[in-house]
Design a protein around this motif. Structure first.
Motif, PDB file in Angstrom:
ATOM      1  N   LEU A   3       0.904  -1.258   0.091  1.00 12.70           N
ATOM      2  CA  LEU A   3      -0.128   0.177  -0.046  1.00 12.70           C
ATOM      3  C   LEU A   3       1.090   1.197   0.096  1.00 12.70           C
ATOM      4  CD1 LEU A   3      -2.959   0.890  -0.001  1.00 12.70           C
ATOM      5  CD2 LEU A   3      -2.975   0.765   2.381  1.00 12.70           C
ATOM      6  N   ALA A   6       2.091   1.521  -3.537  1.00 16.27           N
ATOM      7  CA  ALA A   6       0.967   2.000  -4.436  1.00 16.27           C
ATOM      8  C   ALA A   6       0.771   3.635  -4.112  1.00 16.27           C
ATOM      9  CB  ALA A   6      -0.037   1.232  -4.391  1.00 16.27           C
ATOM     10  N   GLU A   7       0.811   3.924  -3.102  1.00 13.61           N
ATOM     11  CA  GLU A   7       0.304   5.414  -2.681  1.00 13.61           C
ATOM     12  C   GLU A   7       1.417   6.224  -2.549  1.00 13.61           C
ATOM     13  OE1 GLU A   7      -2.773   6.749  -2.185  1.00 13.61           O
ATOM     14  OE2 GLU A   7      -3.398   4.846  -3.051  1.00 13.61           O
ATOM     15  N   MET A  15      -3.214   4.263   6.890  1.00  8.43           N
ATOM     16  CA  MET A  15      -3.034   2.785   6.817  1.00  8.43           C
ATOM     17  C   MET A  15      -4.177   2.245   7.797  1.00  8.43           C
ATOM     18  SD  MET A  15       0.772   2.361   6.240  1.00  8.43           S
ATOM     19  CE  MET A  15       1.703   3.703   7.001  1.00  8.43           C
ATOM     20  N   ALA A  18      -7.157   2.247   5.866  1.00  6.73           N
ATOM     21  CA  ALA A  18      -7.303   1.397   4.506  1.00  6.73           C
ATOM     22  C   ALA A  18      -7.367  -0.089   5.005  1.00  6.73           C
ATOM     23  CB  ALA A  18      -5.896   1.817   3.683  1.00  6.73           C
ATOM     24  N   LEU A  19      -6.366  -0.471   5.818  1.00  5.84           N
ATOM     25  CA  LEU A  19      -6.320  -1.924   6.013  1.00  5.84           C
ATOM     26  C   LEU A  19      -7.260  -2.415   7.241  1.00  5.84           C
ATOM     27  CD1 LEU A  19      -2.381  -1.959   6.350  1.00  5.84           C
ATOM     28  CD2 LEU A  19      -3.668  -2.726   4.274  1.00  5.84           C
ATOM     29  N   VAL A  68       2.507  -5.929  -6.168  1.00  9.78           N
ATOM     30  CA  VAL A  68       1.352  -5.344  -6.399  1.00  9.78           C
ATOM     31  C   VAL A  68       0.722  -5.516  -7.527  1.00  9.78           C
ATOM     32  CG1 VAL A  68       0.779  -2.739  -7.020  1.00  9.78           C
ATOM     33  CG2 VAL A  68       2.259  -3.228  -5.117  1.00  9.78           C
ATOM     34  N   ILE A  75      -5.198  -5.060  -3.121  1.00 14.30           N
ATOM     35  CA  ILE A  75      -4.621  -3.785  -3.018  1.00 14.30           C
ATOM     36  C   ILE A  75      -5.831  -2.640  -3.359  1.00 14.30           C
ATOM     37  CG2 ILE A  75      -3.301  -1.798  -4.060  1.00 14.30           C
ATOM     38  CD1 ILE A  75      -1.470  -3.975  -2.631  1.00 14.30           C
ATOM     39  N   ARG A  76      -6.640  -3.022  -4.398  1.00  8.58           N
ATOM     40  CA  ARG A  76      -7.623  -2.245  -4.731  1.00  8.58           C
ATOM     41  C   ARG A  76      -8.794  -1.923  -3.684  1.00  8.58           C
ATOM     42  NH1 ARG A  76     -10.993  -4.741  -9.106  1.00  8.58           N
ATOM     43  NH2 ARG A  76      -8.770  -4.583 -10.251  1.00  8.58           N
ATOM     44  N   SER A  78      -8.122  -1.920  -0.477  1.00  8.09           N
ATOM     45  CA  SER A  78      -7.555  -0.975   0.596  1.00  8.09           C
ATOM     46  C   SER A  78      -7.491   0.346   0.074  1.00  8.09           C
ATOM     47  CB  SER A  78      -6.201  -1.526   0.817  1.00  8.09           C
ATOM     48  OG  SER A  78      -6.303  -2.785   1.611  1.00  8.09           O
ATOM     49  N   ARG A  79      -7.268   0.347  -1.194  1.00 11.81           N
ATOM     50  CA  ARG A  79      -7.241   1.865  -1.939  1.00 11.81           C
ATOM     51  C   ARG A  79      -8.486   2.575  -1.989  1.00 11.81           C
ATOM     52  NH1 ARG A  79      -2.884   2.319  -6.579  1.00 11.81           N
ATOM     53  NH2 ARG A  79      -3.011   4.348  -5.918  1.00 11.81           N
ATOM     54  N   LEU A  82      -9.444   3.756   1.541  1.00  4.89           N
ATOM     55  CA  LEU A  82      -8.403   4.783   1.699  1.00  4.89           C
ATOM     56  C   LEU A  82      -9.064   6.045   0.834  1.00  4.89           C
ATOM     57  CD1 LEU A  82      -6.024   6.039   2.933  1.00  4.89           C
ATOM     58  CD2 LEU A  82      -4.811   5.352   0.950  1.00  4.89           C
TER      59      LEU A  82
END
Length: 96
Positions: A3, A6-7, A15, A18-19, A68, A75-76, A78-79, A82
């Motif tokens: 993450l 990616a960010e 975090m 997001a997590l 990733v 990941i998507r 979590s993003r 976020l």
């Protein structure tokens, strides 16, 4: 790590959101990653932001990039969490 990669840079509260994990758990893992030389941190007021260590070897960045891509669905989500976070901390615009 994925993450943050990616960010680019995230603070603990981002975090945590997001997590969907507790702040102590996130902070403990970040401290371990920082101690291993994988993450760097910086303070901005009350916030602590984490990013990849600038001198991380190229091969390590390539592993993160491949991971990733392979974990895109995880990941998507979590993003997306976020992106829906209200009151995200503002980052100072830094100059050279």
């Amino acid at each position: 790590m994925l993450l943050v990669y990616a960010e680019g840079e995230l603070c603990v509260c981002e975090m945590t959101h997001a997590l969907d994990q507790s702040q102590p758990k996130i902070s403990r893992h970040l401290a371990q990653l920082r101690a291993c030389g994988l993450l760097a941190d910086r303070r901005q007021g009350q916030w602590v932001f984490y990013r990849l260590m600038p001198d991380l070897p190229r091969w390590a960045r390539e592993v993160l990039e491949a991971t990733v891509q392979g974990a895109e669905l995880q990941i998507r989500s979590s993003r997306q969490r976020l992106a829906s976070m209200g009151n995200r901390p503002e980052r100072q615009i830094t100059c050279c």
